[in-house]
Scaffold this motif. Structure first.
Motif, mmCIF file in Angstrom:
data_model
loop_
_atom_site.group_PDB
_atom_site.id
_atom_site.type_symbol
_atom_site.label_atom_id
_atom_site.label_comp_id
_atom_site.label_asym_id
_atom_site.label_seq_id
_atom_site.Cartn_x
_atom_site.Cartn_y
_atom_site.Cartn_z
ATOM 1 N N TYR A 1 42.506 4.225 32.009
ATOM 2 C CA TYR A 1 42.008 3.882 30.678
ATOM 3 C C TYR A 1 43.181 3.789 29.709
ATOM 4 N N LEU A 2 43.162 2.751 28.871
ATOM 5 C CA LEU A 2 44.193 2.556 27.866
ATOM 6 C C LEU A 2 43.657 2.986 26.504
ATOM 7 N N LEU A 3 44.408 3.837 25.832
ATOM 8 C CA LEU A 3 44.085 4.271 24.478
ATOM 9 C C LEU A 3 45.014 3.541 23.515
ATOM 10 N N ARG B 1 48.234 18.113 33.254
ATOM 11 C CA ARG B 1 46.898 18.190 33.880
ATOM 12 C C ARG B 1 46.605 16.965 34.741
ATOM 13 N N GLY B 2 47.491 15.989 34.730
ATOM 14 C CA GLY B 2 47.279 14.775 35.508
ATOM 15 C C GLY B 2 46.430 13.742 34.797
ATOM 16 N N GLU B 3 46.200 13.915 33.489
ATOM 17 C CA GLU B 3 45.358 12.991 32.732
ATOM 18 C C GLU B 3 46.165 11.857 32.098
ATOM 19 N N LEU B 4 47.257 12.204 31.425
ATOM 20 C CA LEU B 4 48.087 11.203 30.756
ATOM 21 C C LEU B 4 49.173 10.732 31.704
ATOM 22 N N ASN C 1 59.173 -2.899 17.476
ATOM 23 C CA ASN C 1 59.505 -4.223 16.927
ATOM 24 C C ASN C 1 58.288 -5.131 16.702
ATOM 25 N N PRO C 2 57.384 -4.787 15.809
ATOM 26 C CA PRO C 2 57.433 -3.658 14.872
ATOM 27 C C PRO C 2 56.713 -2.424 15.410
ATOM 28 N N VAL C 3 56.963 -1.295 14.751
ATOM 29 C CA VAL C 3 56.273 -0.054 15.116
ATOM 30 C C VAL C 3 54.942 -0.042 14.365
ATOM 31 N N ASP C 4 53.935 -0.673 14.967
ATOM 32 C CA ASP C 4 52.638 -0.802 14.302
ATOM 33 C C ASP C 4 51.492 -0.247 15.135
ATOM 34 N N GLY C 5 51.832 0.492 16.190
ATOM 35 C CA GLY C 5 50.785 1.056 17.030
ATOM 36 C C GLY C 5 51.378 1.818 18.194
ATOM 37 N N ALA C 6 50.511 2.281 19.058
ATOM 38 C CA ALA C 6 50.937 3.009 20.250
ATOM 39 C C ALA C 6 49.914 2.758 21.353
ATOM 40 N N VAL C 7 50.341 2.954 22.588
ATOM 41 C CA VAL C 7 49.465 2.787 23.749
ATOM 42 C C VAL C 7 49.671 3.975 24.678
ATOM 43 N N LEU C 8 48.570 4.565 25.128
ATOM 44 C CA LEU C 8 48.629 5.692 26.056
ATOM 45 C C LEU C 8 47.750 5.376 27.261
ATOM 46 N N LEU C 9 48.284 5.599 28.438
ATOM 47 C CA LEU C 9 47.575 5.318 29.684
ATOM 48 C C LEU C 9 47.070 6.624 30.283
ATOM 49 N N PHE C 10 45.743 6.683 30.518
ATOM 50 C CA PHE C 10 45.112 7.868 31.083
ATOM 51 C C PHE C 10 44.503 7.569 32.449
ATOM 52 N N GLY D 1 41.333 9.085 34.881
ATOM 53 C CA GLY D 1 40.182 9.980 34.865
ATOM 54 C C GLY D 1 38.944 9.310 35.421
ATOM 55 N N ASP D 2 37.853 10.050 35.426
ATOM 56 C CA ASP D 2 36.589 9.534 35.953
ATOM 57 C C ASP D 2 35.802 8.739 34.920
ATOM 58 N N SER D 3 36.158 8.889 33.630
ATOM 59 C CA SER D 3 35.441 8.186 32.568
ATOM 60 C C SER D 3 36.359 8.059 31.362
ATOM 61 N N PRO D 4 35.993 7.193 30.393
ATOM 62 C CA PRO D 4 36.833 7.047 29.195
ATOM 63 C C PRO D 4 36.906 8.308 28.350
ATOM 64 N N GLU D 5 36.064 9.299 28.635
ATOM 65 C CA GLU D 5 36.059 10.539 27.859
ATOM 66 C C GLU D 5 37.416 11.224 27.887
ATOM 67 N N VAL D 6 38.179 11.060 28.975
ATOM 68 C CA VAL D 6 39.473 11.712 29.067
ATOM 69 C C VAL D 6 40.406 11.218 27.964
ATOM 70 N N ALA D 7 40.349 9.918 27.648
ATOM 71 C CA ALA D 7 41.182 9.361 26.573
ATOM 72 C C ALA D 7 40.558 9.606 25.208
ATOM 73 N N GLU D 8 39.242 9.494 25.122
ATOM 74 C CA GLU D 8 38.562 9.686 23.840
ATOM 75 C C GLU D 8 38.728 11.125 23.338
ATOM 76 N N LYS D 9 38.638 12.086 24.243
ATOM 77 C CA LYS D 9 38.791 13.491 23.870
ATOM 78 C C LYS D 9 40.196 13.759 23.339
ATOM 79 N N PHE D 10 41.187 13.131 23.982
ATOM 80 C CA PHE D 10 42.561 13.284 23.521
ATOM 81 C C PHE D 10 42.716 12.732 22.106
#
Length: 238
Positions: free
Chosen positions: A3-5, A34-37, A45-54, A56-65
């Motif tokens: 899942y991508l956050l 924990r093996g989640e992230l 260029n520009p610094v206008d956001g971020a992306v995190l790769l999780f 897990g078994d459901s999107p809850e792992v990224a949403e909870k973070f």
């Protein structure tokens, strides 16, 4: 699954993030331990956001973070959302899928050629094996067998590129475990059955009604070689 956050940050993100960076990084590294992230970082260029790769078994792992991330709770991140990412290539792919041998231009040997022991037709190589697991109670197991063998398997035979199926069964922990193996000429053939997201299991309502648990995703393997004969001949066709 992966899942991508996605974070969309405010205009003051760069000037204010130092205040919250340590707390954010502590949370991120704990999620990694924990093996989640899997990976995370700011866009450049520009610094206008971020992306995190999780993972897990459901999107809850990224949403909870995200809900507890200091960058979010402080208002540095003004919007965020999570997308499921179907990873199919690479060492850490959630559902690795090899190249379609037809699309890759591989030429199969003729159906009549065989291995040295005379028992394996080369047309059985390069097939795709699709594996799925489920469980039922002992009482309901017969109903699932009837559903699979009388309804599902006959329907599969009508799909171009289907090359056979196996229904495996064993008793375990007072229940019945099933493994369903289906064989296909290519991933294109698999998609004729499963649709554009072939890694998702296709479980009909009749099956859901008699199963106590089942995998929501399937695993695909490329068959490299085999020896011996299946019952009734040298091919996998039922």
């Amino acid at each position: 699954m992966h899942y991508l956050l996605f974070y969309e940050v405010g205009e003051d993100y760069v000037s204010r993030r130092a205040e919250f960076r340590d707390a954010h990084l502590e949370k991120a590294w704990k999620a990694s331990a924990r093996g989640e992230l899997v990976l995370g970082g700011a866009l450049a260029n520009p610094v206008d956001g971020a992306v995190l790769l999780f993972r897990g078994d459901s999107p809850e792992v990224a949403e909870k973070f995200a809900r507890a991330d200091p960058y979010v709770t402080s208002g540095l991140v003004k919007r965020w959302h999570v997308r499921e990412w179907n990873t199919v290539a690479g060492e850490d792919a959630a559902t690795p899928i090899g190249p379609d041998p037809v699309a890759a231009g591989k030429k199969r040997l003729s159906d009549s050629s065989s291995t040295m022991d005379g028992g394996s037709s080369s047309r059985d190589k390069d097939l795709i094996l699709r594996m799925w697991r489920a469980r039922s109670t002992v009482d309901k197991s017969g109903e699932y067998v009837q559903h699979a063998t009388k309804k599902v398997f006959p329907a599969l035979r009508a799909i171009e590129g289907h090359r056979g199926a196996y229904l495996l069964r064993r008793a375990i922990d007072g229940a019945i475990e099933f493994v369903v193996l289906t064989l296909w000429d290519s991933m294109e053939a698999v998609r004729r059955f499963a649709g554009e997201q072939p890694e998702k299991a296709v479980v009909e309502p009749e099956a859901r009604a008699v199963l106590t648990s089942f995998d929501n995703s399937v695993t695909h393997f490329e068959i490299i070689d085999r020896t011996g004969k299946t019952a009734g001949g040298s091919s996998f066709d039922p």
